[in-house]
Design an enzyme around this catalytic site. Structure first.
Site, mmCIF file in Angstrom:
data_model
loop_
_atom_site.group_PDB
_atom_site.id
_atom_site.type_symbol
_atom_site.label_atom_id
_atom_site.label_comp_id
_atom_site.label_asym_id
_atom_site.label_seq_id
_atom_site.Cartn_x
_atom_site.Cartn_y
_atom_site.Cartn_z
ATOM 1 N N GLY A 1 -2.173 9.717 2.198
ATOM 2 C CA GLY A 1 -0.995 10.524 3.048
ATOM 3 C C GLY A 1 -0.235 10.029 4.190
ATOM 4 O O GLY A 1 0.292 10.499 4.713
ATOM 5 N N SER A 2 -1.461 9.104 4.660
ATOM 6 C CA SER A 2 -1.141 9.406 6.366
ATOM 7 C C SER A 2 1.305 8.718 6.500
ATOM 8 O O SER A 2 0.992 8.947 7.560
ATOM 9 C CB SER A 2 -1.833 7.739 7.079
ATOM 10 O OG SER A 2 -1.599 6.282 6.267
ATOM 11 N N ARG B 1 1.252 3.975 -8.853
ATOM 12 C CA ARG B 1 1.408 3.322 -10.217
ATOM 13 C C ARG B 1 2.772 2.606 -10.543
ATOM 14 O O ARG B 1 3.444 2.548 -9.240
ATOM 15 C CB ARG B 1 1.929 5.066 -11.222
ATOM 16 C CG ARG B 1 0.686 5.540 -11.062
ATOM 17 C CD ARG B 1 1.328 7.451 -11.914
ATOM 18 N NE ARG B 1 1.977 6.791 -13.299
ATOM 19 C CZ ARG B 1 1.055 7.458 -14.855
ATOM 20 N NH1 ARG B 1 -0.436 7.207 -14.500
ATOM 21 N NH2 ARG B 1 2.303 6.799 -15.204
ATOM 22 N N ILE B 2 3.031 1.980 -11.478
ATOM 23 C CA ILE B 2 3.958 1.478 -11.220
ATOM 24 C C ILE B 2 5.503 2.115 -12.705
ATOM 25 O O ILE B 2 5.157 3.165 -13.327
ATOM 26 C CB ILE B 2 3.831 -0.305 -12.345
ATOM 27 C CG1 ILE B 2 3.245 -0.487 -11.202
ATOM 28 C CG2 ILE B 2 5.057 -1.085 -13.037
ATOM 29 C CD1 ILE B 2 2.685 -2.081 -12.168
ATOM 30 N N LEU B 3 6.484 2.386 -11.991
ATOM 31 C CA LEU B 3 7.605 3.035 -12.260
ATOM 32 C C LEU B 3 7.699 2.145 -13.488
ATOM 33 O O LEU B 3 8.199 0.861 -13.193
ATOM 34 C CB LEU B 3 8.667 4.041 -11.076
ATOM 35 C CG LEU B 3 7.760 3.967 -9.827
ATOM 36 C CD1 LEU B 3 9.191 4.262 -9.368
ATOM 37 C CD2 LEU B 3 7.387 5.501 -11.060
ATOM 38 N N ASN C 1 9.833 1.338 -1.502
ATOM 39 C CA ASN C 1 8.376 1.198 -0.903
ATOM 40 C C ASN C 1 7.765 1.007 0.016
ATOM 41 O O ASN C 1 8.719 -0.248 1.125
ATOM 42 C CB ASN C 1 7.682 0.461 -2.259
ATOM 43 C CG ASN C 1 5.686 0.472 -2.478
ATOM 44 O OD1 ASN C 1 5.819 1.549 -1.961
ATOM 45 N ND2 ASN C 1 5.566 -0.636 -3.364
ATOM 46 N N HIS D 1 4.677 -1.516 1.306
ATOM 47 C CA HIS D 1 3.323 -2.575 1.312
ATOM 48 C C HIS D 1 2.904 -3.539 2.311
ATOM 49 O O HIS D 1 3.366 -3.593 3.795
ATOM 50 C CB HIS D 1 4.426 -3.652 0.527
ATOM 51 C CG HIS D 1 3.087 -4.347 -0.577
ATOM 52 N ND1 HIS D 1 2.093 -4.327 -1.271
ATOM 53 C CD2 HIS D 1 2.570 -5.739 0.581
ATOM 54 C CE1 HIS D 1 1.112 -5.309 -1.665
ATOM 55 N NE2 HIS D 1 1.276 -5.756 -0.972
ATOM 56 N N ASP E 1 12.666 -3.779 -10.603
ATOM 57 C CA ASP E 1 11.946 -3.615 -12.306
ATOM 58 C C ASP E 1 10.723 -4.458 -11.699
ATOM 59 O O ASP E 1 9.847 -4.837 -13.271
ATOM 60 C CB ASP E 1 12.988 -4.089 -13.218
ATOM 61 C CG ASP E 1 14.556 -3.817 -13.351
ATOM 62 O OD1 ASP E 1 14.126 -2.789 -13.536
ATOM 63 O OD2 ASP E 1 15.075 -4.266 -12.607
ATOM 64 N N ASP F 1 6.355 -4.744 -6.688
ATOM 65 C CA ASP F 1 6.357 -5.296 -5.162
ATOM 66 C C ASP F 1 7.325 -6.374 -4.735
ATOM 67 O O ASP F 1 7.609 -7.198 -4.106
ATOM 68 C CB ASP F 1 5.618 -5.523 -4.000
ATOM 69 C CG ASP F 1 4.106 -4.718 -4.709
ATOM 70 O OD1 ASP F 1 4.472 -3.332 -4.351
ATOM 71 O OD2 ASP F 1 3.096 -4.866 -4.703
#
Ligand code: GAR
Length: 202
Positions: free
Chosen positions: A12-13, A91-93, A107, A109, A142, A145
């Site tokens: 959680g940084s 997790r992939i939504l 997100n 990355h 969908d 990344d």
């Protein structure tokens, strides 16, 4: 004030960087809830320290990925969440989730997307031999990344770099650009046309 939910799985940084940016008045927003798919995520501890509600949702309690996502969405709807930030959420939504919150899920990355999506990102960059890599904040679509890019920051790869040293330098950039992207969103300064995100400069 923008109502934000942060989804996490680990240390959680990036969550911390967002908390700090809100507390210092940089982002006009509030983290209403932090949701984790891991009970022992240190990110939950960080949330507690800042009086933010932290919720662990056990994936094994749900029959399908969509049911799991529905449980998250229930919380988001109850709290009228306007922006969902994935911060190391591993997790992939499901398409169900993405469709509900399209354009409102971000997100971070640790590469210059579309290079090196997925996992073990810094190792992939070193193995490939790129001279520059970096960090990307993007909207979630969908794919994995693959959504419209909001901000990127370039980090040079040094000859002496290992995955760890490279990760550390990229992480510094993540902590800078993720709050910046959220701030822009909160100020209504991001628009998306097709694959491209545009930032309105005042
Ligand atoms: C960060 O480096 C983030 O970019 C990465 O996980 C780490 C989480 O760190 N995310 C991904 O690779 C997503 N595809 P944190 O828990 O300390 O924020």
């Amino acid at each position: 004030m923008l109502k934000i939910a942060v989804l996490v799985s680990g240390r959680g940084s990036n969550l911390q960087a967002i908390i700090d940016a809100i507390e210092s008045g940089n982002i006009n927003g509030k983290i209403e809830v932090v949701i984790s798919n891991k009970n022992d995520a240190y990110a939950l501890e960080r949330a507690r320290k800042h009086n933010i509600e932290g919720v662990f949702i056990e994936p094994l309690s749900y029959k399908s990925k969509e049911d799991y996502d529905r449980a998250i969405i229930k919380i988001l709807e109850d709290k009228n969440i306007e922006l969902v930030c994935l911060a190391g959420f591993m997790r992939i939504l499901t398409p169900y989730f993405v469709n509900k919150y399209r354009g409102r899920i971000m997100n971070i990355h640790p590469s210059l997307l579309p290079a090196f999506p997925g996992l073990e990102v810094q190792k992939k960059a070193l193995d490939y031999g790129v001279k520059f890599t970096g960090a990307t904040v993007h909207f979630v679509d969908d794919g994995v990344d693959s959504g419209p890019i909001i901000i990127q920051s370039v980090v040079p790869v040094l000859d002496i770099d290992t995955s760890e040293t490279l990760s550390e330098r990229i992480l510094k950039e993540e902590h800078r650009i993720y709050p910046e992207a959220i701030k822009l969103f909160a100020e209504g300064r991001i628009s998306v046309k097709g694959r491209r995100a545009f930032i309105k400069h005042n």
